[in-house]
Write a protein that holds these residues in place. Structure first.
Motif, PDB file in Angstrom:
ATOM      1  N   ASP A 107      17.854 -31.113  -2.016  1.00  0.00           N
ATOM      2  CA  ASP A 107      18.017 -32.165  -3.014  1.00  0.00           C
ATOM      3  C   ASP A 107      17.289 -31.771  -4.298  1.00  0.00           C
ATOM      4  O   ASP A 107      16.080 -31.945  -4.421  1.00  0.00           O
ATOM      5  CB  ASP A 107      17.486 -33.494  -2.489  1.00  0.00           C
ATOM      6  CG  ASP A 107      17.745 -34.644  -3.449  1.00  0.00           C
ATOM      7  OD1 ASP A 107      18.348 -34.419  -4.524  1.00  0.00           O
ATOM      8  OD2 ASP A 107      17.351 -35.780  -3.116  1.00  0.00           O
ATOM      9  N   ALA A 108      18.044 -31.234  -5.225  1.00  0.00           N
ATOM     10  CA  ALA A 108      17.500 -30.858  -6.528  1.00  0.00           C
ATOM     11  C   ALA A 108      18.044 -31.780  -7.603  1.00  0.00           C
ATOM     12  O   ALA A 108      18.203 -31.388  -8.754  1.00  0.00           O
ATOM     13  CB  ALA A 108      17.834 -29.405  -6.831  1.00  0.00           C
ATOM     14  N   SER A 109      18.324 -33.021  -7.233  1.00  0.00           N
ATOM     15  CA  SER A 109      18.913 -33.968  -8.181  1.00  0.00           C
ATOM     16  C   SER A 109      17.923 -34.396  -9.261  1.00  0.00           C
ATOM     17  O   SER A 109      18.324 -34.806 -10.347  1.00  0.00           O
ATOM     18  CB  SER A 109      19.453 -35.190  -7.445  1.00  0.00           C
ATOM     19  OG  SER A 109      18.414 -35.821  -6.705  1.00  0.00           O
ATOM     20  N   THR A 110      16.630 -34.303  -8.969  1.00  0.00           N
ATOM     21  CA  THR A 110      15.627 -34.691  -9.965  1.00  0.00           C
ATOM     22  C   THR A 110      14.799 -33.509 -10.454  1.00  0.00           C
ATOM     23  O   THR A 110      13.823 -33.687 -11.165  1.00  0.00           O
ATOM     24  CB  THR A 110      14.675 -35.758  -9.385  1.00  0.00           C
ATOM     25  OG1 THR A 110      14.038 -35.230  -8.225  1.00  0.00           O
ATOM     26  CG2 THR A 110      15.438 -37.026  -9.031  1.00  0.00           C
TER      27      THR A 110
ATOM     28  N   GLU B  87      15.807 -16.165   3.054  1.00  0.00           N
ATOM     29  CA  GLU B  87      14.680 -16.226   2.120  1.00  0.00           C
ATOM     30  C   GLU B  87      14.515 -17.653   1.632  1.00  0.00           C
ATOM     31  O   GLU B  87      15.470 -18.427   1.608  1.00  0.00           O
ATOM     32  CB  GLU B  87      14.919 -15.335   0.903  1.00  0.00           C
ATOM     33  CG  GLU B  87      14.713 -13.873   1.149  1.00  0.00           C
ATOM     34  CD  GLU B  87      14.788 -13.055  -0.130  1.00  0.00           C
ATOM     35  OE1 GLU B  87      14.761 -13.628  -1.237  1.00  0.00           O
ATOM     36  OE2 GLU B  87      14.876 -11.832  -0.001  1.00  0.00           O
ATOM     37  N   THR B  88      13.298 -17.966   1.219  1.00  0.00           N
ATOM     38  CA  THR B  88      13.056 -19.232   0.536  1.00  0.00           C
ATOM     39  C   THR B  88      13.485 -19.031  -0.913  1.00  0.00           C
ATOM     40  O   THR B  88      13.098 -18.050  -1.551  1.00  0.00           O
ATOM     41  CB  THR B  88      11.572 -19.624   0.606  1.00  0.00           C
ATOM     42  OG1 THR B  88      11.204 -19.760   1.977  1.00  0.00           O
ATOM     43  CG2 THR B  88      11.333 -20.939  -0.122  1.00  0.00           C
ATOM     44  N   ILE B  89      14.309 -19.938  -1.383  1.00  0.00           N
ATOM     45  CA  ILE B  89      14.852 -19.854  -2.742  1.00  0.00           C
ATOM     46  C   ILE B  89      14.529 -21.135  -3.497  1.00  0.00           C
ATOM     47  O   ILE B  89      13.997 -22.091  -2.917  1.00  0.00           O
ATOM     48  CB  ILE B  89      16.390 -19.647  -2.718  1.00  0.00           C
ATOM     49  CG1 ILE B  89      17.076 -20.851  -2.054  1.00  0.00           C
ATOM     50  CG2 ILE B  89      16.754 -18.348  -2.016  1.00  0.00           C
ATOM     51  CD1 ILE B  89      18.548 -20.939  -2.273  1.00  0.00           C
ATOM     52  N   THR B  90      14.876 -21.172  -4.767  1.00  0.00           N
ATOM     53  CA  THR B  90      14.752 -22.382  -5.574  1.00  0.00           C
ATOM     54  C   THR B  90      16.142 -22.825  -5.986  1.00  0.00           C
ATOM     55  O   THR B  90      16.885 -22.060  -6.596  1.00  0.00           O
ATOM     56  CB  THR B  90      13.895 -22.135  -6.830  1.00  0.00           C
ATOM     57  OG1 THR B  90      12.598 -21.697  -6.411  1.00  0.00           O
ATOM     58  CG2 THR B  90      13.761 -23.399  -7.657  1.00  0.00           C
ATOM     59  N   VAL B  91      16.492 -24.055  -5.605  1.00  0.00           N
ATOM     60  CA  VAL B  91      17.778 -24.633  -5.997  1.00  0.00           C
ATOM     61  C   VAL B  91      17.550 -25.387  -7.302  1.00  0.00           C
ATOM     62  O   VAL B  91      16.631 -26.209  -7.409  1.00  0.00           O
ATOM     63  CB  VAL B  91      18.329 -25.576  -4.905  1.00  0.00           C
ATOM     64  CG1 VAL B  91      19.601 -26.268  -5.379  1.00  0.00           C
ATOM     65  CG2 VAL B  91      18.587 -24.795  -3.626  1.00  0.00           C
ATOM     66  N   ALA B  92      18.370 -25.101  -8.301  1.00  0.00           N
ATOM     67  CA  ALA B  92      18.168 -25.638  -9.642  1.00  0.00           C
ATOM     68  C   ALA B  92      18.821 -26.992  -9.876  1.00  0.00           C
ATOM     69  O   ALA B  92      18.335 -27.767 -10.702  1.00  0.00           O
ATOM     70  CB  ALA B  92      18.681 -24.651 -10.683  1.00  0.00           C
ATOM     71  N   ALA B  93      19.911 -27.286  -9.181  1.00  0.00           N
ATOM     72  CA  ALA B  93      20.617 -28.525  -9.501  1.00  0.00           C
ATOM     73  C   ALA B  93      21.446 -29.013  -8.330  1.00  0.00           C
ATOM     74  O   ALA B  93      21.958 -28.220  -7.550  1.00  0.00           O
ATOM     75  CB  ALA B  93      21.533 -28.300 -10.704  1.00  0.00           C
ATOM     76  N   GLY B  94      21.554 -30.331  -8.231  1.00  0.00           N
ATOM     77  CA  GLY B  94      22.459 -30.939  -7.277  1.00  0.00           C
ATOM     78  C   GLY B  94      21.835 -31.276  -5.933  1.00  0.00           C
ATOM     79  O   GLY B  94      20.719 -30.885  -5.619  1.00  0.00           O
TER      80      GLY B  94
END
Length: 121
Positions: free
Chosen positions: A72-75, A25-32
């Motif tokens: 890349d959820a660094s920002t 599934e397509t997900i949302t990565v919150a951090a990192g």
């Protein structure tokens, strides 16, 4: 002579899956900034995903998915693809864990993934 180092590839951890349209599934990565094969937990409050952390109390203490490709959820939040359910088999040597979990914590993560139908071999 220059030595080249090959990194991890998207889905390189996957041994077998039933149907990609079912297991991923397509997900949302919150951090990192996360590498392919990173074991993920799901943040209870937001429904977003982050690296599995056995010491957390926000939902990420339970392993629920494996990241397909780099994220890349660094920002800020980043879309990504993950194996979120089985039937699927993954190579335990290609899984990535944040920090330095103990053998017991890794075994617990493997058991949690199995509960989602993702068998770690």
């Amino acid at each position: 002579m220059t030595t080249l180092v090959e990194g991890t590839h998207p889905g390189g951890f996957l041994v077998w899956e039933a149907f990609r349209d079912y297991t991923r599934e397509t997900i949302t990565v919150a951090a990192g900034t996360l590498e392919p094969g990173t074991v993920l937990g799901k943040i209870t409050a937001s429904g977003k995903y982050a690296a599995h952390d056995p010491a957390a109390v926000d939902g990420t203490e339970t392993a629920v998915a494996v990241l397909w490709g780099k994220a890349d959820a660094s920002t800020g939040d980043a879309p990504a693809v993950a194996v979120v359910r089985g039937p699927a088999i993954v190579n335990r040597h290609d899984l990535v864990f944040a920090g330095t979990p103990s053998e017991g914590e890794i075994a617990a993560a493997h058991a949690a993934l199995l509960a989602a139908g993702i068998l770690v071999r």
